[in-house]
Design an enzyme around this catalytic site. Structure first.
Site, PDB file in Angstrom:
ATOM      1  N   GLY A  89      42.905  46.782  44.793  1.00  0.00           N
ATOM      2  CA  GLY A  89      42.612  46.901  43.289  1.00  0.00           C
ATOM      3  C   GLY A  89      41.449  47.465  42.918  1.00  0.00           C
ATOM      4  N   ARG A 122      48.342  51.025  47.479  1.00  0.00           N
ATOM      5  CA  ARG A 122      48.492  50.107  48.339  1.00  0.00           C
ATOM      6  C   ARG A 122      49.525  50.695  49.275  1.00  0.00           C
ATOM      7  NH1 ARG A 122      45.900  45.621  46.211  1.00  0.00           N
ATOM      8  NH2 ARG A 122      46.411  45.286  43.891  1.00  0.00           N
ATOM      9  N   CYS A 123      49.077  50.676  50.591  1.00  0.00           N
ATOM     10  CA  CYS A 123      50.000  51.692  51.586  1.00  0.00           C
ATOM     11  C   CYS A 123      50.268  50.817  52.526  1.00  0.00           C
ATOM     12  CB  CYS A 123      48.985  52.662  52.095  1.00  0.00           C
ATOM     13  SG  CYS A 123      49.677  53.695  53.424  1.00  0.00           S
ATOM     14  N   ASP A 145      39.486  42.515  50.487  1.00  0.00           N
ATOM     15  CA  ASP A 145      39.525  42.043  51.721  1.00  0.00           C
ATOM     16  C   ASP A 145      40.969  42.760  52.621  1.00  0.00           C
ATOM     17  OD1 ASP A 145      41.469  40.604  50.355  1.00  0.00           O
ATOM     18  OD2 ASP A 145      40.914  38.677  51.063  1.00  0.00           O
ATOM     19  N   THR A 194      35.836  44.420  43.851  1.00  0.00           N
ATOM     20  CA  THR A 194      36.913  43.780  43.168  1.00  0.00           C
ATOM     21  C   THR A 194      36.505  42.840  42.241  1.00  0.00           C
ATOM     22  OG1 THR A 194      38.409  41.663  43.765  1.00  0.00           O
ATOM     23  CG2 THR A 194      36.616  42.028  45.233  1.00  0.00           C
ATOM     24  N   ASP A 228      37.148  39.740  41.288  1.00  0.00           N
ATOM     25  CA  ASP A 228      37.308  38.556  41.542  1.00  0.00           C
ATOM     26  C   ASP A 228      36.004  37.910  42.217  1.00  0.00           C
ATOM     27  OD1 ASP A 228      39.875  38.482  40.673  1.00  0.00           O
ATOM     28  OD2 ASP A 228      40.630  39.014  42.590  1.00  0.00           O
ATOM     29  N   ASP A 266      35.261  37.300  45.190  1.00  0.00           N
ATOM     30  CA  ASP A 266      35.745  36.257  46.057  1.00  0.00           C
ATOM     31  C   ASP A 266      35.464  36.796  47.623  1.00  0.00           C
ATOM     32  OD1 ASP A 266      37.569  38.328  46.090  1.00  0.00           O
ATOM     33  OD2 ASP A 266      39.199  36.970  45.890  1.00  0.00           O
ATOM     34  N   ARG A 298      42.244  25.946  15.205  1.00  0.00           N
ATOM     35  CA  ARG A 298      43.344  26.157  16.460  1.00  0.00           C
ATOM     36  C   ARG A 298      42.643  26.084  17.464  1.00  0.00           C
ATOM     37  NH1 ARG A 298      46.468  31.409  14.264  1.00  0.00           N
ATOM     38  NH2 ARG A 298      48.004  30.087  13.064  1.00  0.00           N
ATOM     39  N   GLY A 324      42.049  35.401  38.246  1.00  0.00           N
ATOM     40  CA  GLY A 324      41.368  34.519  39.368  1.00  0.00           C
ATOM     41  C   GLY A 324      42.451  33.739  40.204  1.00  0.00           C
ATOM     42  N   ARG A 325      42.995  34.102  40.894  1.00  0.00           N
ATOM     43  CA  ARG A 325      44.246  33.391  41.571  1.00  0.00           C
ATOM     44  C   ARG A 325      43.678  32.442  42.512  1.00  0.00           C
ATOM     45  NH1 ARG A 325      47.523  38.023  43.168  1.00  0.00           N
ATOM     46  NH2 ARG A 325      47.442  38.739  41.094  1.00  0.00           N
ATOM     47  N   GLU A 360      43.855  31.821  36.232  1.00  0.00           N
ATOM     48  CA  GLU A 360      45.448  31.976  36.467  1.00  0.00           C
ATOM     49  C   GLU A 360      45.910  31.245  37.895  1.00  0.00           C
ATOM     50  OE1 GLU A 360      44.835  36.242  38.520  1.00  0.00           O
ATOM     51  OE2 GLU A 360      46.529  35.988  37.689  1.00  0.00           O
ATOM     52  N   GLN A 371      41.175  42.997  31.751  1.00  0.00           N
ATOM     53  CA  GLN A 371      39.785  42.569  32.462  1.00  0.00           C
ATOM     54  C   GLN A 371      39.592  43.640  33.688  1.00  0.00           C
ATOM     55  OE1 GLN A 371      40.202  38.243  33.259  1.00  0.00           O
ATOM     56  NE2 GLN A 371      42.266  38.956  32.773  1.00  0.00           N
ATOM     57  N   ARG A 372      40.503  44.250  33.975  1.00  0.00           N
ATOM     58  CA  ARG A 372      40.192  45.480  35.096  1.00  0.00           C
ATOM     59  C   ARG A 372      39.374  46.714  34.596  1.00  0.00           C
ATOM     60  NH1 ARG A 372      43.990  45.825  39.331  1.00  0.00           N
ATOM     61  NH2 ARG A 372      43.910  44.090  40.596  1.00  0.00           N
TER      62      ARG A 372
HETATM   63  P1  ADP Z   1      42.652  44.609  48.484  1.00  0.00           P
HETATM   64  O1  ADP Z   1      41.611  45.601  49.306  1.00  0.00           O
HETATM   65  O2  ADP Z   1      41.993  44.691  46.989  1.00  0.00           O
HETATM   66  O3  ADP Z   1      42.546  43.153  48.826  1.00  0.00           O
HETATM   67  P2  ADP Z   1      45.399  45.154  49.380  1.00  0.00           P
HETATM   68  O4  ADP Z   1      45.114  43.586  50.072  1.00  0.00           O
HETATM   69  O5  ADP Z   1      46.339  45.636  48.765  1.00  0.00           O
HETATM   70  O6  ADP Z   1      43.987  45.135  48.352  1.00  0.00           O
HETATM   71  O7  ADP Z   1      44.780  46.176  50.776  1.00  0.00           O
HETATM   72  C1  ADP Z   1      44.802  47.526  50.468  1.00  0.00           C
HETATM   73  C2  ADP Z   1      45.415  48.142  51.537  1.00  0.00           C
HETATM   74  O8  ADP Z   1      44.436  47.835  52.701  1.00  0.00           O
HETATM   75  C3  ADP Z   1      46.759  47.766  51.786  1.00  0.00           C
HETATM   76  O9  ADP Z   1      47.395  48.513  50.805  1.00  0.00           O
HETATM   77  C4  ADP Z   1      46.785  48.515  53.101  1.00  0.00           C
HETATM   78  O10 ADP Z   1      47.081  49.908  53.098  1.00  0.00           O
HETATM   79  C5  ADP Z   1      45.641  48.248  53.692  1.00  0.00           C
HETATM   80  N1  ADP Z   1      45.636  46.955  54.555  1.00  0.00           N
HETATM   81  C6  ADP Z   1      45.617  45.645  54.310  1.00  0.00           C
HETATM   82  N2  ADP Z   1      45.822  44.879  55.045  1.00  0.00           N
HETATM   83  C7  ADP Z   1      46.166  45.714  56.217  1.00  0.00           C
HETATM   84  C8  ADP Z   1      46.240  45.605  57.712  1.00  0.00           C
HETATM   85  N3  ADP Z   1      46.393  44.097  58.306  1.00  0.00           N
HETATM   86  N4  ADP Z   1      46.425  46.373  58.556  1.00  0.00           N
HETATM   87  C9  ADP Z   1      46.106  47.715  58.235  1.00  0.00           C
HETATM   88  N5  ADP Z   1      45.878  47.939  56.889  1.00  0.00           N
HETATM   89  C10 ADP Z   1      45.938  46.943  55.855  1.00  0.00           C
END
Ligand code: ADP
Length: 326
Positions: free
Chosen positions: A14, A75-76, A106, A129, A131, A133, A166, A174-175, A226, A258-259
């Site tokens: 994010g 996201r990959c 994370d 992030t 959040d 968190d 009102r 904030g999940r 949320e 908010q982002r």
């Molecule tokens: P954030 O970093 O904000 O928590 P994501 O959870 O979407 O966002 O993670 C970002 C990217 O990190 C993912 O799209 C993926 O490419 C990589 N990633 C997440 N978890 C793993 C994993 N277990 N192994 C390898 N790459 C990961």
């Protein structure tokens, strides 16, 4: 200081305001210490697609005030596979990249932790992030700006709430963590705050609102994270309405606004400090660490530790204060 010749920086997961300040700091600090720098576009996806460009001082001119991330993010899923990681590694090597600064949440840290455990490319992570968190830092990049955005929205909604007597339910991000809800609720003078960390039953909320009504408050604002256990702002509003149909209830979901937005001075400085510290850590030979801010000091935490399930706790004093001051 080690002899790293080229550092690459990327943003992943994010986006969050303050990421650009951090990119700028990474680029300029690395250049200052005689390293070359590259920017990887779209996070891990860009590593796999070889979407990598060399950067200079001017690549990061005039970006401090911009929200989002100039390097884009994505996201990959491929990066989670061995083949994806190998492709990413081959491209980094092809570009002469010897170390990485990863800015994200994370998920990004998990990818970085796995990657740097497998290959000879050290990584330092920066928590980006809204959040707030992540373990290992009192604040994450973007949280302060997002909270300010929410406060601005509360102030505006308060104007209309006052005019019509009102009851407004404002849902904020904030999940799993109620950091934005708690701070914005206090700063915006909310009558009640519903948090994922605290089970607030609807009858307790009604009591709080009745307490406000007894004090002749003409408007009421309830902040709902949320991830609140009652199911979000629409669900809370519906339950309140069922019990008290004389309330004129309205719901606002703030969502992705908010982002965005220009980062606050706090996030610009935090991003700069963290980017600066990340490069210095790499040059000192650190690897698999997260840069954080604790008691206004920059500290490093092992990625493994940062990623371990720590019980997340909101500040007790803020929680106590929020009900007394409402
Ligand atoms: P954030 O970093 O904000 O928590 P994501 O959870 O979407 O966002 O993670 C970002 C990217 O990190 C993912 O799209 C993926 O490419 C990589 N990633 C997440 N978890 C793993 C994993 N277990 N192994 C390898 N790459 C990961």
């Amino acid at each position: 200081m080690s002899k790293i010749k080229k550092i690459a920086v990327f943003t992943s997961g994010g986006d969050a305001p303050g990421m650009n300040a951090c990119i700028r700091a990474v680029v300029r600090t690395a250049l200052y210490f005689g390293c070359e720098v590259a920017g990887i576009k779209q996070g891990y996806q860009g590593m796999i697609d070889n979407n990598i460009e060399d950067m200079n001082r001017h690549s990061v001119s005039n970006i401090m005030q911009l929200g989002g991330t100039i390097l884009k993010t994505a996201r990959c899923l491929d990066f989670k596979t061995d083949e994806g990681m190998q492709k990413a590694y081959d491209n980094l090597k092809k570009n002469g990249i010897e170390a990485l600064v990863a800015i994200g949440g994370d998920g990004t840290f998990t990818g970085a932790e796995r990657f740097s455990g497998k290959y000879d490319i050290p990584v330092i992570c920066v928590p980006g992030t809204i959040d707030n968190d992540l373990y290992g830092s009192d604040f994450t990049l973007g949280f302060d700006t997002a909270t300010n955005t929410v406060i601005e929205a509360i102030d505006k909604i308060r104007d209309t709430a006052e005019s019509h007597d009102r009851l407004f339910f404002i849902e904020v991000m904030g999940r799993d963590a109620g950091c934005i809800a708690l701070r914005a609720g206090i700063a915006g003078g909310a009558e009640a705050i519903m948090l994922p960390e605290k089970d607030t039953a609807i009858h307790e909320l009604i009591e709080m609102l009745e307490h406000g009504a007894a004090q002749k408050k003409s408007s009421s604002i309830v902040i709902v994270a949320e991830g609140d256990k009652n199911g979000g702002a629409f669900s809370v509003a519906k339950k309140v309405k069922e019990m008290f149909d004389f309330y004129d209830t309205k719901v606002t979901i703030l969502g992705h606004l908010q982002r965005g937005g220009s980062p606050s001075s706090f996030d610009r400085i935090l991003g700069s400090r963290m980017g600066f510290a990340a490069v210095k850590a790499l040059l000192k030979g650190e690897n698999r660490k997260m840069v954080g801010l604790r008691s206004n000091e920059i500290v490093l935490t092992d990625l493994k530790e940062a990623l371990t399930d720590h019980e997340f706790k909101l500040e007790e004093d803020l929680m106590e204060m929020s009900t007394i001051l409402a």
